[in-house]
Scaffold this active site. Structure first.
Site, PDB file in Angstrom:
ATOM      1  N   ARG A  88     -80.592  13.702  43.095  1.00 37.71           N
ATOM      2  CA  ARG A  88     -80.367  12.608  42.157  1.00 37.71           C
ATOM      3  C   ARG A  88     -78.905  12.475  41.768  1.00 37.71           C
ATOM      4  O   ARG A  88     -78.559  11.607  40.975  1.00 37.71           O
ATOM      5  CB  ARG A  88     -81.169  12.900  40.900  1.00 37.71           C
ATOM      6  N   ARG A 161     -96.932   8.394  30.440  1.00 38.56           N
ATOM      7  CA  ARG A 161     -95.776   9.280  30.292  1.00 38.56           C
ATOM      8  C   ARG A 161     -94.971   8.955  29.039  1.00 38.56           C
ATOM      9  O   ARG A 161     -94.793   7.794  28.691  1.00 38.56           O
ATOM     10  CB  ARG A 161     -94.871   9.166  31.527  1.00 38.56           C
TER      11      ARG A 161
HETATM   12  P1  AP5 Z   1     -89.234  11.100  37.772  1.00 40.44           P
HETATM   13  O1  AP5 Z   1     -90.597  11.549  37.416  1.00 40.44           O
HETATM   14  O2  AP5 Z   1     -88.704  11.330  39.116  1.00 40.44           O
HETATM   15  O3  AP5 Z   1     -89.136   9.564  37.362  1.00 40.44           O
HETATM   16  P2  AP5 Z   1     -88.321   8.335  38.005  1.00 40.44           P
HETATM   17  O4  AP5 Z   1     -87.337   8.614  39.047  1.00 40.44           O
HETATM   18  O5  AP5 Z   1     -87.836   7.632  36.800  1.00 40.44           O
HETATM   19  O6  AP5 Z   1     -89.379   7.583  38.810  1.00 40.44           O
HETATM   20  P3  AP5 Z   1     -90.831   7.228  38.365  1.00 40.44           P
HETATM   21  O7  AP5 Z   1     -91.731   8.414  38.577  1.00 40.44           O
HETATM   22  O8  AP5 Z   1     -90.807   6.609  37.013  1.00 40.44           O
HETATM   23  O9  AP5 Z   1     -91.171   6.061  39.387  1.00 40.44           O
HETATM   24  P4  AP5 Z   1     -91.689   6.100  40.884  1.00 40.44           P
HETATM   25  O10 AP5 Z   1     -90.596   5.621  41.754  1.00 40.44           O
HETATM   26  O11 AP5 Z   1     -92.326   7.413  41.222  1.00 40.44           O
HETATM   27  O12 AP5 Z   1     -92.784   4.947  40.793  1.00 40.44           O
HETATM   28  P5  AP5 Z   1     -94.373   4.999  40.871  1.00 40.44           P
HETATM   29  O13 AP5 Z   1     -94.784   5.248  42.291  1.00 40.44           O
HETATM   30  O14 AP5 Z   1     -94.956   5.862  39.831  1.00 40.44           O
HETATM   31  O15 AP5 Z   1     -88.191  11.758  36.749  1.00 40.44           O
HETATM   32  C1  AP5 Z   1     -88.426  11.738  35.358  1.00 40.44           C
HETATM   33  C2  AP5 Z   1     -87.261  12.413  34.629  1.00 40.44           C
HETATM   34  O16 AP5 Z   1     -87.172  13.793  35.047  1.00 40.44           O
HETATM   35  C3  AP5 Z   1     -85.866  11.842  34.903  1.00 40.44           C
HETATM   36  O17 AP5 Z   1     -85.595  10.742  34.071  1.00 40.44           O
HETATM   37  C4  AP5 Z   1     -84.979  13.063  34.612  1.00 40.44           C
HETATM   38  O18 AP5 Z   1     -84.822  13.238  33.222  1.00 40.44           O
HETATM   39  C5  AP5 Z   1     -85.814  14.230  35.128  1.00 40.44           C
HETATM   40  N1  AP5 Z   1     -85.517  14.570  36.528  1.00 40.44           N
HETATM   41  C6  AP5 Z   1     -86.389  14.494  37.591  1.00 40.44           C
HETATM   42  N2  AP5 Z   1     -85.781  14.884  38.732  1.00 40.44           N
HETATM   43  C7  AP5 Z   1     -84.520  15.218  38.411  1.00 40.44           C
HETATM   44  C8  AP5 Z   1     -83.393  15.667  39.159  1.00 40.44           C
HETATM   45  N3  AP5 Z   1     -83.464  15.848  40.492  1.00 40.44           N
HETATM   46  N4  AP5 Z   1     -82.220  15.894  38.491  1.00 40.44           N
HETATM   47  C9  AP5 Z   1     -82.124  15.718  37.157  1.00 40.44           C
HETATM   48  N5  AP5 Z   1     -83.154  15.293  36.380  1.00 40.44           N
HETATM   49  C10 AP5 Z   1     -84.347  15.032  37.006  1.00 40.44           C
HETATM   50  O19 AP5 Z   1     -94.704   3.465  40.547  1.00 40.44           O
HETATM   51  C11 AP5 Z   1     -94.540   2.946  39.238  1.00 40.44           C
HETATM   52  C12 AP5 Z   1     -95.717   2.023  38.874  1.00 40.44           C
HETATM   53  O20 AP5 Z   1     -95.650   0.852  39.682  1.00 40.44           O
HETATM   54  C13 AP5 Z   1     -97.106   2.627  39.117  1.00 40.44           C
HETATM   55  O21 AP5 Z   1     -97.941   2.242  38.068  1.00 40.44           O
HETATM   56  C14 AP5 Z   1     -97.559   2.015  40.447  1.00 40.44           C
HETATM   57  O22 AP5 Z   1     -98.957   1.816  40.430  1.00 40.44           O
HETATM   58  C15 AP5 Z   1     -96.828   0.690  40.469  1.00 40.44           C
HETATM   59  N6  AP5 Z   1     -96.368   0.334  41.812  1.00 40.44           N
HETATM   60  C16 AP5 Z   1     -95.837   1.175  42.757  1.00 40.44           C
HETATM   61  N7  AP5 Z   1     -95.505   0.463  43.860  1.00 40.44           N
HETATM   62  C17 AP5 Z   1     -95.798  -0.819  43.594  1.00 40.44           C
HETATM   63  C18 AP5 Z   1     -95.685  -2.034  44.363  1.00 40.44           C
HETATM   64  N8  AP5 Z   1     -95.199  -2.052  45.621  1.00 40.44           N
HETATM   65  N9  AP5 Z   1     -96.092  -3.187  43.771  1.00 40.44           N
HETATM   66  C19 AP5 Z   1     -96.616  -3.192  42.509  1.00 40.44           C
HETATM   67  N10 AP5 Z   1     -96.758  -2.080  41.745  1.00 40.44           N
HETATM   68  C20 AP5 Z   1     -96.349  -0.908  42.288  1.00 40.44           C
HETATM   69 MG    MG Z   2     -92.570   9.221  40.212  1.00 36.94          MG
END
Ligand code: AP5
Ligand code: MG
Ligand code: ZN
Length: 214
Positions: A88, A161
Site C-alpha cells: 500500500r 465495518r
Molecule cells: P482494507 O480492508 O484493505 O480496506 P480498503 O482498501 O479500504 O478496501 P475495502 O476492503 O474497503 O474495499 P474492497 O476493494 O475490498 O471492496 P469490496 O470487494 O469489499 O483496509 C482497511 C484499513 O486497514 C486501511 O484503511 C488501513 O488503515 C489498514 N490497512 C490494511 N492494509 C494495510 C497496509 N498494507 N498498510 C497499512 N495499513 C493497512 O467491495 C465493496 C462493496 O462493493 C461490497 O459491498 C461489494 O459487494 C460491492 N461491489 C464490489 N464490486 C462491485 C461491482 N463491480 N459493482 C457493484 N458493487 C460492487
Molecule cells: Mg476489502
C-alpha cells in the site's frame, strides 16, 4: 501464481479475491481482514490498528511487512496467493520484492481496478458481511438470494465495518491517492500491470480478470 489486487477502497478487491480463491486454488491474503482480526482479539497491535483504521489512515510499514512476511511462509501459500490490500506504499512494495526474491518467487500480475469516486462511496456505505462466515454483500449491488440469510452458510447475523462511513471513506481515499497510487507506476516499469474497468458489474469484472491471468 502470485497476484496483487490494487485499487482504492471499495473498488472490489475483496469481492474478486474471494472468486479467484475459489476458481484458482489461491489463498486470499487481505491485510485489512488480518488487522480486523487483531482488533477483535484485543491485542496491543489490535488496539493500535483500531485507532488508525477508524481514522482512515495507514498502519506503519514495518508492522505490515512483518505480518505479510510471516503469512506467506505458511504452507497454504505454497500454491500461490492473492495480495488484497498489500502493498500500500512504496516501502511496502520494495519490501515485498525482497521477500519474494529471498524465496525465488516472482510476481505474476498486478491487477488495478479502476472505479470512480462516487461509486466507491456508494459501494462502501452500502457494504455489509455475514458475521458467521464473512461473505460480503451490498444493500443494492450484491443482495443475498433470500432476504436476511447468508448464501454461503445460512447465517442470519450481519455486520458493517467501523470504517465504512462517509467521513472515514474520504480519508481512506486521501490515503490511497497520497500513498498507494504511486505504486502503480512502480510496477508498470516491469510490464506486469493490467488495468481493469472496475465499473462493470461484479461478474464482468471477474471475466476481465480471468482474461488477464488465463
Ligand atoms: P482494507 O480492508 O484493505 O480496506 P480498503 O482498501 O479500504 O478496501 P475495502 O476492503 O474497503 O474495499 P474492497 O476493494 O475490498 O471492496 P469490496 O470487494 O469489499 O483496509 C482497511 C484499513 O486497514 C486501511 O484503511 C488501513 O488503515 C489498514 N490497512 C490494511 N492494509 C494495510 C497496509 N498494507 N498498510 C497499512 N495499513 C493497512 O467491495 C465493496 C462493496 O462493493 C461490497 O459491498 C461489494 O459487494 C460491492 N461491489 C464490489 N464490486 C462491485 C461491482 N463491480 N459493482 C457493484 N458493487 C460492487
Ligand atoms: Mg476489502
Ligand atoms: Zn455466512
Amino acid at each position: 501464481m502470485i497476484l496483487i489486487l490494487l485499487g482504492p477502497p471499495g473498488c472490489g478487491k475483496g469481492t474478486q479475491a474471494k472468486r479467484l480463491e475459489d476458481a484458482h486454488g489461491l489463498v486470499q491474503l487481505s491485510t485489512g481482514d488480518m488487522l480486523r482480526a487483531a482488533v477483535a482479539s484485543g491485542s496491543e497491535m489490535g488496539q493500535q490498528a483500531k485507532k488508525i483504521m477508524e481514522a482512515g489512515e495507514l498502519m506503519p510499514d514495518e508492522i505490515m511487512v512483518e505480518i505479510i512476511s510471516e503469512r506467506i511462509d505458511q504452507p497454504d501459500c505454497a500454491n500461490g496467493f492473492i495480495l488484497d490490500g498489500f502493498p500500500r506504499t512504496t516501502p511496502q512494495a520494495t519490501a515485498l520484492d525482497k521477500l519474494l526474491d529471498a524465496k525465488s518467487l516472482s510476481l505474476g500480475k498486478v491487477i488495478v481496478l479502476k472505479v470512480n469516486e462516487k461509486a466507491l462511496v456508494e459501494r462502501i456505505t452500502g457494504r455489509y458481511s455475514c458475521s458467521n462466515c464473512g461473505a460480503g454483500y451490498h444493500d443494492t449491488f450484491q443482495q443475498p438470494k433470500q432476504d436476511g440469510v447468508c448464501n454461503s452458510c445460512g447465517g442470519t447475523e450481519f455486520t458493517r465495518r467501523a470504517d465504512d462511513n462517509e467521513e472515514t471513506v474520504r480519508s481512506r481515499l486521501g490515503a490511497y491517492h497520497a500513498q498507494t497510487a504511486e505504486i502503480v507506476p512502480y510496477y508498470e516499469q516491469r510490464d506486469i500491470v493490467a488495468e481493469i474497468d472496475g465499473m462493470q458489474d461484479i461478474d464482468n469484472v471477474t471475466v476481465a480478470i480471468q482474461g488477464v491471468i488465463g
